[in-house]
Design an enzyme around this catalytic site. Structure first.
Site, short mmCIF file in Angstrom:
data_model
loop_
_atom_site.label_atom_id
_atom_site.label_comp_id
_atom_site.label_asym_id
_atom_site.label_seq_id
_atom_site.Cartn_x
_atom_site.Cartn_y
_atom_site.Cartn_z
N ARG A 5 0.85 -1.18 0.00
CA ARG A 5 0.00 0.00 0.00
C ARG A 5 0.89 1.24 0.00
O ARG A 5 1.96 1.26 0.60
CB ARG A 5 -0.90 0.02 1.25
CG ARG A 5 -1.82 -1.18 1.37
CD ARG A 5 -2.95 -1.17 0.33
NE ARG A 5 -3.76 -2.36 0.46
CZ ARG A 5 -3.55 -3.49 -0.22
NH1 ARG A 5 -2.55 -3.56 -1.09
NH2 ARG A 5 -4.33 -4.54 -0.05
N HIS B 87 -0.08 1.10 -10.45
CA HIS B 87 -0.92 0.22 -9.65
C HIS B 87 -1.59 -0.85 -10.52
O HIS B 87 -2.81 -0.98 -10.58
CB HIS B 87 -2.00 1.03 -8.91
CG HIS B 87 -2.53 0.32 -7.69
ND1 HIS B 87 -3.05 0.98 -6.61
CD2 HIS B 87 -2.62 -1.02 -7.39
CE1 HIS B 87 -3.45 0.10 -5.69
NE2 HIS B 87 -3.19 -1.11 -6.15
#
Length: 313
Positions: free
Chosen positions: A228, A276
């Site tokens: 993350r 991502h």
């Protein structure tokens, strides 16, 4: 048969989701959350990514909410999240294989300093810089040994890397050497050449990778973040690269996404950025996983990636 309402990726994605479920789970009734005639009260499950503000308050009666991502902190931290409803994170074999392949690519890139080849090509420079370390000489440490962490660790080990992993609490594992807790972290960090972050986002892990943390790595270590963005204090990461405490970093996740054009991460020559996309499975693979999770819930079983509030993931 229970009905699944699809909200993920907005109204323009509905057709692709509908077609995927028709191929892999034709017996599962699906409807578009955005159909003007749709009433949420008539659905039992919903598939989401980032619902519009206020929309999750309309899901309080659902048997479960299923997320297209492995991380769900962006959902559970919302004021409209219905905490009484089961939440299932995305998984499946394709997701794990894609993540393992991505980390393999990133690790080899750091091992061979592939970033320097890219810079040389853009500058029309022909310069040979031999690298004599190979996979067997490279110690890779995985932060987090959940579903994805274990898959990545075993994939790298099978390719010949020297792999270990760290996790919060002790568990049985025959293939990969594991370190546990804070004491284990002190032994784990100095012993690796490339650190791979696959931790979940919790109150305990946010900003865990700061200057003090990075200083515990061996000098010149590489860093791969596929966990993350909020795990990393970005100014501390940049400082570690500037001081050559880190030799390079590959970042698939950042604190603010999309990454602002003004971010200094773009221009740090030792950073490789990807948007991502390390382990986004195909529509068919995601639909098959969702159908399987619903089937498990319908039959009184617990899906393996059910969100646990007490753990934070």
């Amino acid at each position: 048969m229970r009905t699944l309402a699809v909200s993920a990726d907005g109204p323009d994605a509905w057709t692709s989701w509908r077609d995927a479920f028709a191929r892999v789970a034709p017996d599962l009734p699906t409807v578009s959350w955005f159909d003007p005639a749709f009433d949420p009260k008539n659905a039992d499950y919903t598939l989401v990514w980032e619902p519009p503000p206020g929309e999750m308050a309309r899901m309080g009666h659902m048997r479960a909410i299923l997320c297209t991502g492995a991380g769900v902190n962006h959902l559970v931290n919302r004021s409209d999240f219905p905490a009484n409803v089961a939440l299932v994170r995305m998984g499946g074999d394709q997701t794990a294989v894609l993540m393992a392949d991505y980390v393999m690519w990133a690790a080899i890139g750091l091992l061979r300093d592939a970033k320097s080849w890219t810079r040389q090509q853009t500058q029309h420079v022909w310069h040979r810089k031999p690298v004599f370390r190979n996979s067997a000489d490279t110690r890779i440490g995985i932060l987090g040994f959940g579903n994805l962490g274990a898959a990545v660790a075993r994939h790298l080990a099978a390719a010949g890397f020297n792999v270990s992993a760290w996790c919060r609490s002790p568990r049985e594992e025959k293939q990969i050497p594991l370190f546990f807790g804070e004491d284990g972290l002190s032994d784990f960090l100095p012993s690796i050449d490339i650190l791979v972050n696959l931790l979940p986002s919790t109150l305990q892990t946010r900003h865990i990778i700061d200057a003090a943390f990075l200083s515990r790595l061996s000098k010149g270590a590489g860093f791969i973040n596929v966990g993350r963005g909020d795990h990393v204090v970005e100014k501390d990461l940049l400082a570690a690269l500037d001081k050559e405490q880190l030799s390079g970093a590959v970042l698939d996740v950042v604190a603010t996404e999309p990454l602002p054009a003004t971010s200094p991460l773009w221009d740090q020559p030792r950073i490789t950025l990807t948007p991502h996309m390390a382990s986004e499975a195909s529509r068919d693979a995601q639909a098959a996983y969702v159908a399987q999770a619903i089937n498990e819930l319908e039959n009184g079983r617990t899906p393996p990636l059910l969100y646990r509030p007490e753990r934070g993931y």
